[in-house]
Design a protein around this motif. Structure first.
Motif, PDB file in Angstrom:
ATOM      1  N   PHE A 187       0.824  -1.211   0.000  1.00 28.19           N
ATOM      2  CA  PHE A 187       0.000   0.000   0.000  1.00 28.19           C
ATOM      3  C   PHE A 187       0.857   1.260   0.000  1.00 28.19           C
ATOM      4  CE2 PHE A 187      -3.096  -3.113   1.211  1.00 28.19           C
ATOM      5  CZ  PHE A 187      -4.208  -2.684   0.526  1.00 28.19           C
ATOM      6  N   GLU A 240      -1.254 -12.438   6.655  1.00 25.28           N
ATOM      7  CA  GLU A 240      -1.288 -11.410   5.602  1.00 25.28           C
ATOM      8  C   GLU A 240      -1.483 -10.007   6.165  1.00 25.28           C
ATOM      9  OE1 GLU A 240      -4.612 -12.768   3.435  1.00 25.28           O
ATOM     10  OE2 GLU A 240      -3.426 -13.577   1.792  1.00 25.28           O
ATOM     11  N   ILE A 241      -2.325  -9.938   7.212  1.00 24.90           N
ATOM     12  CA  ILE A 241      -2.678  -8.615   7.724  1.00 24.90           C
ATOM     13  C   ILE A 241      -1.463  -7.849   8.214  1.00 24.90           C
ATOM     14  CG2 ILE A 241      -3.379  -9.747   9.875  1.00 24.90           C
ATOM     15  CD1 ILE A 241      -4.999  -7.218  10.392  1.00 24.90           C
ATOM     16  N   ASN A 242      -0.453  -8.557   8.743  1.00 25.11           N
ATOM     17  CA  ASN A 242       0.722  -7.861   9.274  1.00 25.11           C
ATOM     18  C   ASN A 242       1.389  -7.017   8.200  1.00 25.11           C
ATOM     19  OD1 ASN A 242      -0.056  -9.759  11.158  1.00 25.11           O
ATOM     20  ND2 ASN A 242       2.010 -10.051  11.938  1.00 25.11           N
ATOM     21  N   ILE A 258       0.041  -5.923   5.442  1.00 30.50           N
ATOM     22  CA  ILE A 258      -0.854  -4.838   5.023  1.00 30.50           C
ATOM     23  C   ILE A 258      -0.734  -3.673   5.995  1.00 30.50           C
ATOM     24  CG2 ILE A 258      -3.265  -4.177   4.701  1.00 30.50           C
ATOM     25  CD1 ILE A 258      -3.789  -7.016   3.751  1.00 30.50           C
ATOM     26  N   VAL A 259      -0.789  -3.985   7.289  1.00 24.66           N
ATOM     27  CA  VAL A 259      -0.728  -2.929   8.303  1.00 24.66           C
ATOM     28  C   VAL A 259       0.600  -2.180   8.219  1.00 24.66           C
ATOM     29  CG1 VAL A 259      -0.669  -2.488  10.776  1.00 24.66           C
ATOM     30  CG2 VAL A 259      -2.349  -4.054   9.847  1.00 24.66           C
ATOM     31  N   VAL A 260       1.690  -2.920   8.071  1.00 22.96           N
ATOM     32  CA  VAL A 260       3.003  -2.265   8.022  1.00 22.96           C
ATOM     33  C   VAL A 260       3.110  -1.356   6.798  1.00 22.96           C
ATOM     34  CG1 VAL A 260       5.462  -2.680   7.668  1.00 22.96           C
ATOM     35  CG2 VAL A 260       4.235  -3.929   9.429  1.00 22.96           C
ATOM     36  N   VAL A 304       0.661   0.054   5.162  1.00 22.29           N
ATOM     37  CA  VAL A 304      -0.232   1.207   5.359  1.00 22.29           C
ATOM     38  C   VAL A 304       0.426   2.215   6.298  1.00 22.29           C
ATOM     39  CG1 VAL A 304      -2.424   1.929   6.369  1.00 22.29           C
ATOM     40  CG2 VAL A 304      -2.369  -0.002   4.813  1.00 22.29           C
ATOM     41  N   GLY A 305       1.082   1.713   7.351  1.00 21.60           N
ATOM     42  CA  GLY A 305       1.797   2.600   8.267  1.00 21.60           C
ATOM     43  C   GLY A 305       2.913   3.350   7.558  1.00 21.60           C
ATOM     44  N   PHE A 306       3.616   2.655   6.675  1.00 26.09           N
ATOM     45  CA  PHE A 306       4.709   3.262   5.928  1.00 26.09           C
ATOM     46  C   PHE A 306       4.179   4.375   5.021  1.00 26.09           C
ATOM     47  CE2 PHE A 306       8.476   2.523   2.912  1.00 26.09           C
ATOM     48  CZ  PHE A 306       9.314   3.258   3.716  1.00 26.09           C
ATOM     49  N   ILE A 326     -10.003  -7.898   6.162  1.00 28.32           N
ATOM     50  CA  ILE A 326      -9.347  -6.605   6.362  1.00 28.32           C
ATOM     51  C   ILE A 326     -10.104  -5.527   5.605  1.00 28.32           C
ATOM     52  CG2 ILE A 326      -7.223  -5.331   6.004  1.00 28.32           C
ATOM     53  CD1 ILE A 326      -5.965  -8.258   6.056  1.00 28.32           C
ATOM     54  N   LEU A 329       2.566   2.463  14.343  1.00 24.53           N
ATOM     55  CA  LEU A 329       1.847   1.366  13.684  1.00 24.53           C
ATOM     56  C   LEU A 329       2.826   0.299  13.204  1.00 24.53           C
ATOM     57  CD1 LEU A 329      -0.840   0.317  12.630  1.00 24.53           C
ATOM     58  CD2 LEU A 329      -0.542   1.686  10.598  1.00 24.53           C
ATOM     59  N   ILE A 330       3.912   0.748  12.551  1.00 24.63           N
ATOM     60  CA  ILE A 330       4.887  -0.213  12.024  1.00 24.63           C
ATOM     61  C   ILE A 330       5.569  -0.961  13.177  1.00 24.63           C
ATOM     62  CG2 ILE A 330       7.069  -0.422  10.763  1.00 24.63           C
ATOM     63  CD1 ILE A 330       6.183   2.024   9.128  1.00 24.63           C
ATOM     64  N   MET A 352       3.306  -3.523  14.902  1.00 23.30           N
ATOM     65  CA  MET A 352       3.061  -4.729  14.099  1.00 23.30           C
ATOM     66  C   MET A 352       4.301  -5.606  14.045  1.00 23.30           C
ATOM     67  SD  MET A 352       0.166  -5.370  12.688  1.00 23.30           S
ATOM     68  CE  MET A 352      -0.005  -7.073  13.041  1.00 23.30           C
TER      69      MET A 352
END
Lengths: 298, 357
Positions: free
Chosen positions: A42, A96-98, A100-102, A104-106, B65, B322-323, B326
């Motif tokens: 993302f 998978e979600i990990n 995606i979250v990382v 998105v955070g980036f 998600i 967030l990073i 996670m």
């Protein structure tokens, strides 16, 4: 002939394709990393935006436009490798979600940092190529030297990627690592290095799209790739996420769909072109237009 | 046997009721102490915590998600705005029910194509949905007010509540606190509902679908219906949260619910702890007071808050948090307590490995 090139329908086709190649490049870059690492990045658009800021703003210091372009792509390469090594590698084998979250955070970090460093005001990058549309026997044709360069650059990049994957030793190793990492590793392919190279390649392709956007009429600003990433993502899904050719065609289709909605319906609703296409494709062919049907492994 | 199970369940329900009730009452008590500005922040935090809870349910319990919950918030907010425009005097409860229903309906519409998708496909599809809201709102100006949006002022503080306050700014103080109290009560009700949903038949089926959809199908869980239901509940929660959010700010515009809000929601959920009630509470508190926290950090580090860097500190800090969360503690703040407990317990026996860490 000249009448044909200046007809409303050709206006729309040229404008749609010009926007579409940008989506195609982003979709292609998403497909490259999806194939090798099964991560949907993302932050792809934001990474490309950031790299193009680093490269293209060098123009302020008197650097030649073409050198800035090359510099941006080089920064994109480094950036892609760095991201894979630092942020993505710890996540292989996790849900998978990990990832995606990382990513998105980036995306959030990159846009905030870009706003902090370069402010959110739009910058216009002066291109040596004219953006004034041609006239053919007194009639307007929606092509300019810049648009033609844009098409040419996109085609060169696509051919380069296709050639790299198909005809070179590196391409073979990249494909092997994506398809069967364990076997590839046993046969002496450095799979981890291939994953890094895949991300570098992908980020560079995305950066090419971002530099085109920055040089075009909308200019360079920190969130300039948000909508383009969404369109590129839709293009990749429409094409099936596994197919580079599908991604390119998907991107062109979305560009055309948006342009025709803009001309014949409403300018505000143009961003919906991709979504409408996506829903139609998902209903008719959920696996995408260009993939062989593969069932998901349990 | 059946009867026993029923009784056990009732006991659990009442203990959940007591838990949520105590937390709600405690928060209500706190609103009496806080200054009006903090009350307003708390109100927004309560509204956001409802959305975070819905997202937490969707991601933590059904394994789907969504990056589109800011879109569902926008739908609920616009429904509120349009309703308030025509029926300003109707009881507030109707507005909430309407916002939930409209949110749930939009969730259903999105779920029908989306529940065929998994993981990243689904995330991208919902992201595309939330990006579609602003163009739609800008185009259908006569309904949505276009770029300028809608303005409404429907939260009227009752007289008995006003009478509790005195002094120069009595009305302002009372309004701020009434808004906060209303938001806290609504949040309390939704938290109680979700606590029960977590432990219901549906909640257990949802977890099975998340962990092993083939096994779930074998024991007779209807996969598409379960996945769709998860979406609809999350969308209804987001619609309600969006409605509250719009009522608190008394306005809704196309730019109220940007892409970054979806990122913020995800951050709050992950920071708090995926799939937990306490995680959603923590997420709401972080949202409410993050500006104070960022201001504090700015003053500690000597960054000028009006400079470019200072203005974007929140985005930078949220993204990095967030990073890091996670990568290092995927269970978030709510997961730290049990983790610490396990560390202590480890001295005596080997604890089973937690999944995902």
């Amino acid at each position: 002939m000249s009448q044909f090139l200046s007809s409303p329908i050709m206006h729309n086709i040229f404008a749609g394709l010009a926007q579409g190649v940008i989506y195609s490049l982003v979709a292609l870059s998403l497909v490259i990393i999806w194939q090798s690492t099964h991560v949907l990045n993302f932050a792809q658009g934001a990474m490309a935006m950031f790299a193009s800021y680093v490269g293209m703003t060098e123009i302020d210091r008197g650097l030649n436009y073409w050198l800035c372009l090359v510099l941006s792509i080089f920064v994109g390469l480094l950036f892609g490798g760095f991201t894979e090594r630092v942020l993505i590698r710890p996540l292989y084998g996790k849900p998978e979600i990990n990832a995606i979250v990382v990513t998105v955070g980036f995306l959030g970090v990159l846009e905030a940092v870009a706003q902090a460093v370069w402010t959110s005001t739009t910058r216009n990058i002066a291109t040596p190529l004219s953006q004034i549309y041609f006239h053919n026997q007194g009639r307007l044709v929606l092509l300019s030297p810049f648009v033609i360069f844009q098409f040419a650059l996109a085609i060169v990049i696509m051919l380069f990627v296709a050639g790299l994957f198909r005809f070179t030793d590196l391409g073979l190793q990249l494909r092997a690592s994506a398809l069967a990492p364990e076997v590839a590793r046993l046969l002496g392919v450095r799979v981890n290095r291939m994953l890094t190279i895949g991300w570098m390649l992908s980020a560079a392709v995305g950066t090419v799209a971002a530099t085109i956007v920055a040089s075009g009429s909308f200019g360079l600003y920190p969130s300039d790739m948000d909508g383009i990433l969404i369109a590129g993502f839709i293009a990749a899904v429409v094409g099936g996420l596994e197919s580079p050719v599908g991604a390119v065609i998907g991107g062109l289709l979305i560009g055309l769909a948006e342009q025709f909605i803009l001309s014949y319906w409403s300018a505000d609703l143009a961003p919906l072109g991709g979504i409408i296409l996506l829903v139609v494709v998902l209903m008719l062919r959920p696996q995408g237009l260009f993939t062989k049907s593969v069932s998901r492994r349990v | 046997m059946k009867r026993l199970a029923l009784f056990a369940n009732q006991g659990a329900t009442s203990s959940r009721l007591v838990g949520v009730l105590l937390l709600t009452l405690l928060t209500l008590a706190i609103t009496f102490v806080l200054p009006p500005v903090a009350d307003s922040q708390l109100a927004s935090g309560a509204a956001i915590s409802i959305v975070v809870l819905g997202l937490s349910w969707l991601i933590g319990w059904s394994g789907q998600i969504s990056l589109g919950n800011s879109g569902f918030m926008a739908v609920g907010a616009y429904a509120t705005g349009i309703w308030a425009h025509h029926h300003a005097s109707s009881p507030i409860i109707f507005t909430f029910v309407l916002a939930m229903a409209v949110g749930a309906f939009s969730g259903l519409i999105i779920a029908i194509p989306s529940t065929r998708l998994r993981g990243p496909y689904l995330a991208g599809m919902t992201l595309a949905f939330s990006a579609a809201i602003a163009p739609l709102a800008q185009n259908y100006t006569s309904i949505t007010g276009g770029e300028g949006g809608l303005f409404f002022n429907t939260l009227t503080t009752p007289h008995w509540f006003l009478n509790l306050f005195s002094g120069q700014n009595a009305t302002i103080d009372a309004n701020a606190q009434w808004t906060a109290d209303l938001a806290v009560v609504v949040a309390g009700v939704t938290f109680f509902f979700m606590a029960n949903l977590f432990h219901s038949h549906t909640g257990r089926a949802m977890r099975l679908v998340r962990d092993n959809d083939v096994a779930a199908e074998l024991v007779g869980v209807n996969l598409p219906r379960t996945r769709t239901l998860a979406f609809v509940v999350a969308a209804a929660f987001a619609g309600l949260g969006g409605s509250l959010y719009a009522l608190i700010n008394a306005t809704v515009t196309p730019s109220t619910f940007p892409l970054t809000l979806s990122i913020t929601l995800l951050t709050l959920m992950v920071l708090g702890g995926i799939g937990t009630l306490s995680g959603a509470v923590i997420g709401g508190i972080i949202y409410a007071f993050s500006s104070n926290l960022v201001g504090h950090i700015n003053s500690l580090t000597g960054i000028n808050p009006t400079s470019n860097l200072g203005a974007n500190m929140q985005g930078i800090i949220f993204g990095i948090l967030l990073i890091l969360t996670m990568l290092f503690t995927p269970r978030g703040i709510a997961g730290l307590g049990p983790r610490f407990g396990r560390l202590v317990a480890n001295r005596r026996r080997v604890a089973p490995l937690a999944t995902g860490e």
